[in-house]
Design a protein around this motif. Structure first.
Motif, mmCIF file in Angstrom:
data_model
loop_
_atom_site.group_PDB
_atom_site.id
_atom_site.type_symbol
_atom_site.label_atom_id
_atom_site.label_comp_id
_atom_site.label_asym_id
_atom_site.label_seq_id
_atom_site.Cartn_x
_atom_site.Cartn_y
_atom_site.Cartn_z
ATOM 1 N N GLY A 43 2.556 35.069 -22.780
ATOM 2 C CA GLY A 43 1.475 34.218 -21.942
ATOM 3 C C GLY A 43 0.520 34.996 -22.260
ATOM 4 O O GLY A 43 0.014 35.550 -23.044
ATOM 5 N N LYS A 44 -0.699 34.607 -21.315
ATOM 6 C CA LYS A 44 -1.965 35.427 -21.427
ATOM 7 C C LYS A 44 -2.028 36.594 -20.518
ATOM 8 O O LYS A 44 -1.229 36.749 -19.576
ATOM 9 C CB LYS A 44 -3.106 34.497 -21.310
ATOM 10 N N LEU A 49 -6.267 39.305 -12.870
ATOM 11 C CA LEU A 49 -5.743 37.813 -12.430
ATOM 12 C C LEU A 49 -6.625 37.409 -11.081
ATOM 13 O O LEU A 49 -6.470 38.093 -10.165
ATOM 14 C CB LEU A 49 -4.263 37.910 -12.273
ATOM 15 N N VAL A 50 -7.176 36.085 -10.922
ATOM 16 C CA VAL A 50 -7.537 35.892 -9.715
ATOM 17 C C VAL A 50 -7.020 34.295 -9.385
ATOM 18 O O VAL A 50 -6.831 33.468 -10.350
ATOM 19 C CB VAL A 50 -9.146 35.475 -9.840
ATOM 20 N N VAL A 51 -6.188 34.257 -8.381
ATOM 21 C CA VAL A 51 -5.315 33.173 -8.240
ATOM 22 C C VAL A 51 -6.285 32.208 -7.005
ATOM 23 O O VAL A 51 -6.951 32.854 -6.458
ATOM 24 C CB VAL A 51 -3.869 33.371 -7.491
ATOM 25 N N PRO A 52 -5.941 30.783 -7.102
ATOM 26 C CA PRO A 52 -6.611 30.063 -5.787
ATOM 27 C C PRO A 52 -6.645 30.683 -4.691
ATOM 28 O O PRO A 52 -5.756 31.116 -4.158
ATOM 29 C CB PRO A 52 -5.702 28.788 -6.007
ATOM 30 N N GLU A 175 2.861 37.576 -17.002
ATOM 31 C CA GLU A 175 2.117 36.950 -18.246
ATOM 32 C C GLU A 175 2.534 35.656 -18.464
ATOM 33 O O GLU A 175 1.775 34.689 -18.523
ATOM 34 C CB GLU A 175 2.166 37.663 -19.470
ATOM 35 N N ARG A 176 3.998 35.265 -18.485
ATOM 36 C CA ARG A 176 4.446 33.905 -18.872
ATOM 37 C C ARG A 176 4.095 33.051 -17.534
ATOM 38 O O ARG A 176 3.957 31.941 -17.794
ATOM 39 C CB ARG A 176 5.874 34.169 -18.993
#
Length: 488
Positions: A43-44, A49-52, A175-176
């Motif tokens: 994945g990336k 990482l920022v989540v909603p 990542e996935r």
């Protein structure tokens, strides 16, 4: 003779070539052993990482024994959370934590128990955002992976993994799925550690050179916990692995000081262990000859010392000793070109002292001289402050360098407790980031890099302390990643 000489040289060439081939094969095998896992991301990157944003953070718990029950209590005093479900195989501790939630005026959470796989049913729910995992070490990685696969964010007690393969599993899964996997290293939220982080970020120690980290904590008494609590499962690790069994408490803060995975990274380590004597002696003294504690062969050296080298050339000493009779210490030592901070006890020595602190030093010196003169100049004349002597007075340093997070929430953290407030502050900060759309202070790459010290130290000890490469779990992203933004 000429023909014999040519035959001899030909033989030497064949033998040398074979030796080189063997050396290359061995080196490659050693390198491969340190980079087990997928070299290509599925994945990336989840760096930063920022989540909603979450208006309310809905929580499920797996494991509410000694650590997990404390987390439940703290979350009952943090705004913006709902405790939806709790899972534990021990019905007594499960019911105690459910009662804690209800007694604090919240709705009764659902319970899951009955088998070691009961948590899987909880993970099927779609009304849980994050899962707090506080179980024995062997469950940490499997539960984190399943949590992320179920669409939830995983928050796990230390260490996050116990093998190199497990470290890669955590990274690959995060990542996935694009889910957070944070190892809850509470020591990163201690007042002292936050203050030193603030000092480092402001350049107080100059360019960083060396750090020291440790978990030195006499825990032989846990061997008496036979059927439940931490000692019931943790004791067996001393008969399974000879290395640093628990590296992250001391290492986490030092890694943050040095921007590990965010501008620098661990390169390789070498490790050595002392003889393993203390636990066998304790078992012989405290248990009958036929007791199960006397049937174990304790192989983990009482003291393990590992040296980590970073890509930028810095060195970090990491120690582990939960057996020897000695005072508690995490070292918490950071050394730079302008001076040093050392913990246990806290002390500091700088060559170029900030103006405000320098003025206080001068005042102290003048008062000491006056007192010396008043006493008839008896004894040695007071001297100016110098980096040749430690300054143990932390009050003036705290006044100027207490971390903004501690200034904001320190009093509340101390009121709620948990290792001097660090537990509460960590949990509060996790919720704050999730509710405000900010990246977490620790990510899956930190969890992997800090946890992998255990299996790699064991490999090094078994290989006459030869160095072992530390995988780049960020896959090169560390070179562009920004330093920890907790200080602003």
């Amino acid at each position: 003779m000429s023909q014999d000489r040519r035959q001899f040289l030909k033989s030497v060439a064949v033998i040398t070539a074979a030796g080189v081939a063997t050396s290359v094969t061995t080196a490659c095998a050693s390198s491969a052993a340190s980079t087990v896992g997928s070299p290509i991301s599925q994945g990336k990157s989840v760096m930063g990482l920022v989540v909603p944003r979450m208006d309310v953070v809905r929580i499920g718990f797996i494991g509410v024994g000694e650590r997990g029950s404390g987390h439940v209590k703290h979350y009952c005093h943090i705004d913006g959370v709902e405790i939806k479900a709790i899972c534990d195989t021990n019905e007594r501790v499960l019911n105690e934590s459910i009662a804690t939630v209800v007694n604090n005026g919240f709705a009764k959470p659902d319970s899951y128990t009955g088998s070691e796989s009961a948590y899987k049913k909880m993970l099927e729910r779609n009304d849980i955002d994050i899962v707090i995992i506080s179980t024995p070490w062997r469950w940490h990685t499997p539960m984190c992976v399943e949590t992320m696969e179920s669409g939830k964010h995983a928050f796990v007690e230390v260490p996050a993994a116990t093998t190199i393969e497990e470290c890669w599993q955590l990274v690959d899964t995060a990542e996935r799925t694009q889910k957070n996997c944070m190892m809850m290293e509470n020591v990163c939220y201690g007042r002292d550690e936050l203050m030193v982080l603030n000092m480092v970020r402001q350049g107080l120690f100059g360019d960083l050179l060396h750090g020291e980290a440790a978990y030195i904590h006499e825990l032989r008494w846990q061997m008496k916990e036979i059927t439940e609590k931490t000692g019931s499962w943790r004791t067996a690790w001393h008969a399974k692995t000879n290395g640093n069994l628990y590296p992250t408490h001391g290492l986490g803060p030092v890694a943050q000081y040095m921007n590990i995975n965010r501008g620098d990274r661990f390169d390789y380590l070498t490790s050595t262990s002392s003889p393993a004597l203390g636990r066998q002696a304790y078992a012989a003294k405290e248990f009958s000859a036929g007791h199960q504690r006397n049937q174990l062969n304790y192989i983990a050296g009482d003291m393990n010392t590992s040296i980590i080298k970073t890509i930028k050339g810095r060195s970090i000493m990491v120690q582990h000793d939960t057996t020897s009779p000695r005072p508690y210490s995490r070292h918490n030592y950071i050394q730079g070109t302008n001076g040093t901070f050392a913990g246990f006890p806290n002390r500091i020595a700088l060559e170029n002292v900030p103006k405000n602190i320098k003025a206080q030093y001068q005042q102290q010196y003048e008062l000491a001289v006056k007192q010396w003169q008043k006493n008839g100049q008896s004894g040695r004349k007071p001297s100016h402050a110098s980096f040749h002597r430690w300054d143990h007075d932390m009050a003036k340093w705290q006044a100027d360098y207490d971390h903004p997070l501690w200034l904001q929430m320190g009093a509340e953290a101390e009121r709620n407790g948990g290792h001097g407030g660090m537990d509460f502050l960590m949990l509060w900060r996790m919720v704050y980031c999730l509710r405000n759309g900010q990246p977490l202070d620790q990510d899956v790459y930190d969890a992997a890099a800090w946890s992998v010290i255990t299996p790699l130290s064991a490999q090094s000890v078994a290989d006459r302390s030869n160095s072992k490469d530390i995988p780049d779990f960020t896959r090169g992203i560390w070179q562009q990643a920004k330093p920890l933004g907790i200080v602003s």
